[in-house]
Scaffold this motif. Structure first.
Motif, PDB file in Angstrom:
ATOM      1  N   GLY A  80       0.700  -1.096   0.194  1.00  0.00           N
ATOM      2  CA  GLY A  80       0.328  -0.047   0.363  1.00  0.00           C
ATOM      3  C   GLY A  80       1.036   1.420   0.191  1.00  0.00           C
ATOM      4  N   THR A  81      -0.093   2.570  -0.541  1.00  0.00           N
ATOM      5  CA  THR A  81       0.502   3.277  -0.743  1.00  0.00           C
ATOM      6  C   THR A  81       1.349   4.218   0.804  1.00  0.00           C
ATOM      7  N   GLU A  82       0.235   4.015   1.942  1.00  0.00           N
ATOM      8  CA  GLU A  82       0.523   4.387   3.233  1.00  0.00           C
ATOM      9  C   GLU A  82       1.922   4.126   3.791  1.00  0.00           C
ATOM     10  N   ASN A  83       2.177   3.352   3.026  1.00  0.00           N
ATOM     11  CA  ASN A  83       3.809   2.505   3.259  1.00  0.00           C
ATOM     12  C   ASN A  83       4.753   3.007   3.043  1.00  0.00           C
ATOM     13  N   ILE A  84       4.049   3.829   1.715  1.00  0.00           N
ATOM     14  CA  ILE A  84       4.920   4.117   0.333  1.00  0.00           C
ATOM     15  C   ILE A  84       5.882   5.231   1.031  1.00  0.00           C
TER      16      ILE A  84
END
Ligand code: R1P
Ligand code: URA
Length: 284
Positions: A80-84
């Motif tokens: 996911g982009t929240e991890n990115i």
């Protein structure tokens, strides 16, 4: 710089490492392979001549070593982009912020980031167990709207935005594209395409188990707008790279053909192919 970053802005662990990645500046190379799955990290680093750093915290596993004499890092981002958001800010901090002084460095370091992942195709002709390089990307996750200076537009994005029919999702859209320089390394990939990055695997990608997705025609509509494949990280990797002055490229293994309802019969074999294919091209 006048103001130092506060302890709650640039959060560090007791040993001075960045908070989530658990890394010190000397733990990473300037060439970094990003994979989603933590189990993929060792599958990549087993090809290294030697591994000098092995560190992890949560879903972020990092191995750094050398391959054919060149220093290289492989790191998992999780899903996911929240991890990115975490990975890109903390990687950039490792090279462009003096962590001890909590000040920006005056000299900029540009990282080369190679995402190696999996995706589903929405173009019925894009076959499973093949590699697809992302040239254009649309983020449907909204992340970059939280950053003041982000805007990217090209022919692909203008056409996509104009014709995108889902008015409730439209405000979340943002766009980016590959680093052309890194794209040169992947010229011979089977497919080059336009990727949609979503904040979910099920309804956001048109999957329906017990819950109905927004629109039964979602896959067809996105394919008609030029999208070839779906995954969950590239929009943010590309967008942050543009904002922070890094270079990024994604190549994903197609493991699902969503229009034909097919899934790879041996995704471990195609993952191994992908790893060898990428390493061959990014380290000469
Ligand atoms: C979903 O199964 C995950 O697989 C894809 C998606 O982007 C998402 O992270 O990539 P990875 O195989 O790199 O994790
Ligand atoms: N990863 C995704 O996000 N979607 C797929 O269909 C396959 C892998």
């Amino acid at each position: 710089m006048l103001n130092k970053l506060t302890a709650s802005e640039l959060v560090l662990n007791e040993d001075g490492s960045v908070y989530h990645l658990n890394l010190l500046p000397e733990d990473i190379a300037e060439k970094i392979i990003l994979v989603g799955d933590p189990d993929r990290v060792a599958k990549v680093s087993k090809y290294f001549d030697s591994v000098e750093i092995r560190k992890n915290k949560r879903e972020f596993y990092t191995h750094t070593g050398t391959l054919r004499g060149e220093r290289i890092t492989v790191m998992s981002t999780g899903i996911g982009t929240e991890n990115i958001d975490i990975v890109m800010n903390e990687l950039d901090a490792l090279v462009n912020i003096d962590l001890k002084q909590k000040e920006f460095k005056t000299e900029h370091t540009s990282l080369k980031l190679f995402r190696m992942g999996t995706c589903g195709s929405v173009n019925p002709d894009v076959q499973v167990d093949n590699m697809l390089v992302t040239q254009n990307v649309v983020g449907l996750d909204g992340l970059m709207h939280f950053y003041q200076d982000y805007h990217f537009e090209n022919e692909f994005s203008k056409n996509f935005y104009e014709k995108f029919p889902y008015e409730n999702i439209k405000p979340m859209l943002y766009f980016s594209e590959w680093s052309e320089e890194l794209g040169e390394l992947y010229k011979d990939a089977k497919y080059h395409g336009n990727t949609a990055t979503f904040p979910g695997f099920y309804a956001p990608q048109g999957r329906q188990l017990r819950l109905k997705a927004l629109d039964d025609q979602f896959l067809e509509t996105l394919n008609d707008l030029g999208i070839t494949n779906f995954e969950m990280e590239t929009s943010a990797i590309y967008a942050f790279s543009k904002l922070l002055g890094h270079k990024a490229i994604t190549v994903n293994n197609v493991i699902a053909n969503r229009r034909r309802g097919e899934f790879s019969s041996d995704h471990h074999a195609s993952e191994k192919n992908l790893i060898e294919w990428v390493l061959e091209r990014i380290i000469k």
